[in-house]
Scaffold this active site. Structure first.
Site, short mmCIF file in Angstrom:
data_model
loop_
_atom_site.label_atom_id
_atom_site.label_comp_id
_atom_site.label_asym_id
_atom_site.label_seq_id
_atom_site.Cartn_x
_atom_site.Cartn_y
_atom_site.Cartn_z
NE ARG B 428 -19.01 -12.81 2.31
CZ ARG B 428 -18.58 -12.40 1.11
NH1 ARG B 428 -17.33 -12.69 0.73
NH2 ARG B 428 -19.34 -11.76 0.31
CE1 TYR B 484 -16.40 -21.24 -4.93
CE2 TYR B 484 -15.93 -21.46 -2.60
CZ TYR B 484 -16.58 -20.83 -3.64
OH TYR B 484 -17.42 -19.77 -3.37
#
Lengths: 564, 564
Positions: B428, B484
């Protein structure tokens, strides 16, 4: 002796007359009985030091009609407001009806009813037709501060049903017994709370015909009260069925619920799992009518594979090896059997007599293997589920039992037990008819405290003169199990019996047992709740109670230990 | 093109300087990274219509030091009272410390910290040494009406940690990270809440050495945050690990808890099951610090059989057959695999690139079988437990996948996934460094609403320009699963991002999904709680809140939608 063996007591076979006390307290279907067999009869007679002569003529049978002369405590205006909600055909102030729907099946209920006592009556029995009726009744009673009690199947053994403050009794089984939705994709069924066990299970077993489903299903919930308890009752008292080790207990089986409470009506959402904070769906389970009225419940269902059932039975050398075996089964990570049950030596010896095994070829085989009465312990059960899964579970259990000196007994004892499992409560009336008390108390416990609890409680019960105490464990978890104590002794004055019962509950609590594994709390266990859970946890229950029911109209008078 | 393929962005490899904003928001261990591989990099670059030139030099990296000049809002008297409780070495008013322990890992946190914003700071960070310290702090704060926030591992992605009203932040990982008791008989372990995942699991795996146990154990709880989350955090936010389909989620794993609340300290009792009314033990789970401070928790543990793991991977023709396969697995009554995961076509194509399968022999085999990119769906997983059990579960899954047109891919994709599973969050920072947003939202849903929810949410996310949306289901139940959603798009002003995020949450909620399957509520989902659960259920949560915390000092400011 020979003469004695052929003697059969004069068990009552005729259904109770309508309108009598006996018709209220008798277990199950009016015309159905299950009398103690000769082995059980002789064992009881001997242990209680009775003779055949004591079984010639029943004593107090409760066949007196219920007098119809007690006026309801509600005003005419209140009664007529209730009547306007449900219609005149769905309301009754007859004393008999009020007694019937205010009575459960605790030994205390039975003793009092046999004596013809009229206590703790509702003022009126109302049969709501649907959720709207319930909403109207709850709103009215909230406004007028009239107590509401709830009756499902009527099988409570914890004084859950007595309308100790009078008021309204809602009989949910009369109309609110419908299937609302069957969802095969999600494997769920939504029903009204008054649906009875056999109707629930039959609907699921016959799902292809009934709902056009592709498969047959089972609810997996078979408490001993199965035939005479309701789905709603299972949920609000946290019942557990005999197959709970595989299918889960009522707490596990509930997906979502709808409640009518003085603080409003709401449905919880049917997600398979969530992380949206504390789960109100779970807070409502086990609320025993103290927060509101359950009007609909969505339950998990399971594929029904009766042909895959794998029954088994082993004799273990003693209680320690029986406990060690089941603990190893529960912690083995190979899946759980649906039914599993170990009996202590006293229950084992009784079962051998009841099943007709004592003295048989099997018995001789056990003796050869030095498995002697007074020490040996019976383990029975059944694996369910997919075919290979069930077979593997049975195989693993075999390996474990053998490693603890277990002897395979064929499936015979399991099949005997299975066949009679819902009928046993009928024998209570027979024994009571001859002045014999038979009652049960149950608890749950972690493995590490099991023997301490077992010995502590059993020794106390056996300290009572001429008393049978049979114990089994029948619901299993990796962390522990339940213990179920059955005691049989001579009748005594009700107050003495209650003192004995209270002392046993004390013992259970003091030896590290839970106040209840699956009977619930009711008003019987209520007085122990504060000590058992502690004042901080009780304060939480009271806060929730006050939120839902600020006027304390919902099931008041001690249930859950909420002394309101 | 060839040149492009060999290009590697200038990913940051140096650990962040101490005292910088980057050291606060960077995931995981300071010196650890996991950069996007070439397949993933190219896919992102292409989907977002970027060029290699956009990856030459990181933009805003947050390497600025945190200014140390913000005075705490508490009085000297209050600070000294806290210091008296925990000692001067366990209290800090340094701005950096206050920022660090007031920050989670939501995209919103990361964006603000990158910009150097100092918001929602605690006034003081306190490191309690034990339960007594916590009791002293809670009593003091209750008396002085000082807010208390709680920090476990710091991995919250729901704005669970921001100290929006200032006050005290309790850092539980510093000292309260001990194992209090290991009970092999009951298969339970009791720990303090600040114990981190790897230490917890290591203690169990090494139980013979550590506790003199007969066997090795596992906690069975492996969330993606495993390495950087605490046992207490799992419990109070209702986490679910990647193996939850077999072992259960945090809610299932908790046996009992001890809490310090403004209304008192209490422990729930460790029974394996009870029928003693609504379970306060369950009410506390998921309370996210709003009722009190978890100071001890007893968890179920399981036998550890790593040698029995049976990994598998299948390619299914499309999303519909993938969903049908997993539903059949969950409803098959043969036991559950521990890990199970299906990826939608977009995630599957990305996985094929990330795992290096795209273009390989396996890929050609899939193409031969007409399993084409853009349609085919990956199913991976692992069966655990006893050896034969795990083997049988895998065998059943094979049969089901084959019946839906599945192609066995060997265990290779599963092993690839397993190997990298805890490292992915490191990527990330790399993407954020180059102005790319990657975020996730998750939900749970019943089978019958899955496709509606999937399509409704996915179509909305894909409506955003140049956006990747990968979806998987990874936690399974007979009644449904979770979904998800991972989305990757170009950076935008924080307010625009939050509007986009809010719109996705709206879509999830409107299409029948839960607000959360396992991330929890925090302050991010709080605003939806009233609409999602309904006002009646929210009123119950508020009543419990008011009971435990009448002055609203516990985690105030919107968590759980308690706007207090």
């Amino acid at each position: 002796m020979r003469k004695s063996q052929s003697f059969t007591p004069n068990w009552i076979d005729t259904p109770p007359e309508k309108g009598t006390f006996r018709s209220v307290f008798k277990w199950g279907a009016p015309d159905q009985t299950k009398h103690p067999g000769p082995g059980f009869y002789r064992a009881v007679r001997e242990a209680l030091e009775l003779t055949d002569a004591d079984f010639q003529q029943p004593a107090q049978t409760g066949e007196k009609p219920v007098a119809q002369d007690i006026a309801p405590g509600l005003s005419g205006e209140e009664l007529s407001a209730l009547e306007q909600i449900v219609g005149s055909e769905n309301i009754s102030t007859k004393t008999f009806d009020r007694l019937k729907f205010s009575s459960g099946k605790a030994m205390e209920d039975l003793l009092k009813l046999r004596e013809g006592k009229l206590e703790n009556l509702a003022d009126v029995v109302v049969h709501p037709r649907n959720k709207n009726d319930v909403q109207g009744i709850v709103a009215l009673c909230h406004e007028k501060k009239i107590p509401i009690y709830i009756y499902g199947g009527g099988s409570s053994v914890t004084l859950g049903l007595e309308c100790v403050r009078g008021g309204v009794c809602l009989a949910l089984g009369t109309h609110m017994n419908r299937v609302l939705e069957f969802n095969e994709t999600n494997q769920t069924i939504t029903v009204e709370p008054g649906l009875m066990g056999p109707d629930y299970e039959a609907a699921l077993n016959n799902a292809p015909k009934r709902f056009g489903a592709a498969h047959r299903y089972t609810g997996g919930h078979f408490p001993q009260s199965f035939e005479h308890s309701s789905v709603g009752g299972w949920v609000v008292t946290l019942g557990a069925g005999q197959a709970s080790s595989y299918y889960g207990d009522a707490y596990d089986l509930v997906i979502s619920q709808e409640y009518v409470t003085p603080a409003g009506t709401f449905s919880t959402r049917p997600f398979p799992a969530t992380a949206t904070g504390p789960k109100v769906n779970d807070i409502m389970k086990g609320s025993e009518g103290c927060f509101g009225v359950l009007v609909g419940v969505t339950m998990k269902v399971f594929r029904h594979f009766p042909q895959n059932g794998q029954p088994f039975a082993y004799m273990l050398p003693n209680w320690e090896t029986a406990v060690a075996s089941v603990r190893e089964i529960c912690q083995g990570e190979f899946g759980m059997p649906s039914i599993l049950r170990i009996s202590d030596p006293e229950e084992t010896d009784m079962a051998m007599k009841m099943f007709g095994i004592a003295g048989s070829h099997l018995d001789r085989l056990m003796t050869l293997r030095r498995q002697r009465p007074g020490r040996r312990c019976l383990l029975i059960g059944q694996a369910d589920g997919q075919r290979h899964f069930a077979a593997q579970v049975k195989k693993n259990i075999k390996k474990i039992c053998r490693s603890h000196g277990g002897l395979y007994l064929t499936a015979y004892p399991m099949n005997k037990w299975m066949h009679g499992r819902f009928g046993d409560p009928y024998m209570r009336e027979d024994l009571n008819d001859y002045g014999i008390i038979i009652d049960t108390l149950e608890t749950s416990v972690t493995w590490d405290k099991l023997h301490h609890l077992y010995q502590g409680v059993r020794s106390y019960i056996k300290g009572h003169p001429r008393t049978i105490c049979m114990t089994h464990a029948s619901h299993f978890y990796p962390q522990g199990t339940n213990l179920y104590f059955i005691f049989i002794c001579r009748a005594m004055p009700t107050e003495d019996f209650l003192a004995f019962q209270r002392a046993i509950i004390d013992r259970i609590e003091q030896h590290g047992g839970s106040l209840s594994h699956h009977h619930g709390v009711g008003k019987m266990m209520g007085p122990w709740m504060e000590r058992h859970l502690g004042s901080e946890q009780m304060a939480v229950l009271r806060a929730i109670k006050n939120h839902f029911d600020p006027c304390h109209i919902m099931n008041p008078g001690g249930t859950l230990g909420l002394n309101a």
